[in-house]
Design an enzyme around this catalytic site. Sequence first.
Site, mmCIF file in Angstrom:
data_model
loop_
_atom_site.group_PDB
_atom_site.id
_atom_site.type_symbol
_atom_site.label_atom_id
_atom_site.label_comp_id
_atom_site.label_asym_id
_atom_site.label_seq_id
_atom_site.Cartn_x
_atom_site.Cartn_y
_atom_site.Cartn_z
ATOM 1 N N GLY A 16 0.908 -1.218 0.045
ATOM 2 C CA GLY A 16 -0.243 -0.001 0.044
ATOM 3 C C GLY A 16 0.705 1.336 -0.187
ATOM 4 N N GLY A 20 -1.031 7.811 0.843
ATOM 5 C CA GLY A 20 -1.286 7.935 2.335
ATOM 6 C C GLY A 20 -0.115 7.512 3.152
ATOM 7 N N GLY A 22 1.353 4.731 3.695
ATOM 8 C CA GLY A 22 2.260 3.739 3.109
ATOM 9 C C GLY A 22 3.328 4.567 2.100
ATOM 10 N N SER A 144 -5.231 -0.669 13.759
ATOM 11 C CA SER A 144 -6.001 0.600 14.143
ATOM 12 C C SER A 144 -6.536 0.278 15.514
ATOM 13 C CB SER A 144 -7.392 0.614 13.028
ATOM 14 O OG SER A 144 -8.054 1.592 13.543
ATOM 15 N N TYR A 169 -14.339 -4.198 9.606
ATOM 16 C CA TYR A 169 -13.196 -3.451 9.574
ATOM 17 C C TYR A 169 -12.658 -3.845 11.038
ATOM 18 C CZ TYR A 169 -9.747 0.109 9.840
ATOM 19 O OH TYR A 169 -8.344 0.859 9.851
#
Length: 292
Positions: A16, A20, A22, A144, A169
């Site tokens: 990724g 952002g 990454g 997260s 998620y």
Amino acid sequence: MDAMTTMAGKTVLVTGGTGGIGLATATGLGRLGATVGIIGRDPARAAAAADRIRAAGAPDVRAFAADLSAQREVRAVAEQVLTAYPRLDVLVNNVGGYWATRHTTEDGLERTFAVNHLAPFLLTNLLLDRLTASAPARVVTVSSGAQAMGRLDFDDLQGLRSYRGQRAYNQSKLANVMFTYELARRLEGTGVTANVLHPGVVRTSFGQEDSAWWMRLMLPLVRPFMKSPEQGARTSIHLASSPELDEVSGKYFADGRAKPSSRASYDVEAAGRLWQVSAELVGLHATGGPAA
């Protein structure tokens, strides 16, 4: 992060890595002197991101294209990485996503679980021999704070009976933490460490492909208070590069410091079961070695 930290001579792979957190992570590690590989879904965007990283002062950058929701592409890009890099010092499992409605991958799996958990699980296992041969090495996985609300529903991991984007998620982010703790246990004595982190709430395009109504409503209000991608990447860069973490493994970090994760994340029996189920879903052997 220690200003004297250097990654010269180290090879790092960031999933990724085209935008952002990454992209900011890859850029930061490249500036520290690392050879950097990034994986992105779109070849043109991956190549453009590599150019941006080079322009920021990291000359040794290579872009790999793969849709990590597809297991055949995870396997293909792992082979490309192994061919390109005779050593691999750090793997940063950064890729992730949020989908408000249920989508399935080409493997017939629910997309959130496939991208957020199964992709890093499979890629890590495919690269593990190279990481071990390069030890001391590190596996850094981005989770997260939503892991604190997660619950593994082994009877419905794919959300077939009931699907809500936030619940899927949360479950996948808890899985990231439990995968990391189990990986750390399996890697004891190998010289490879495994840690997981919460980057904070960051201003990125995260979740915009299929966002929930409440996200569209709240985002303009909270956006000014969110971290920049560069701020969000600081803990990832710290875990990938800091000498003080050479022997630290099996920890959850936020704001650059080790912190407790959710109570559920420390369930060793559930973590073992998750590993076995994940191995079956990606076609890895169920016994023998770290990939068991």
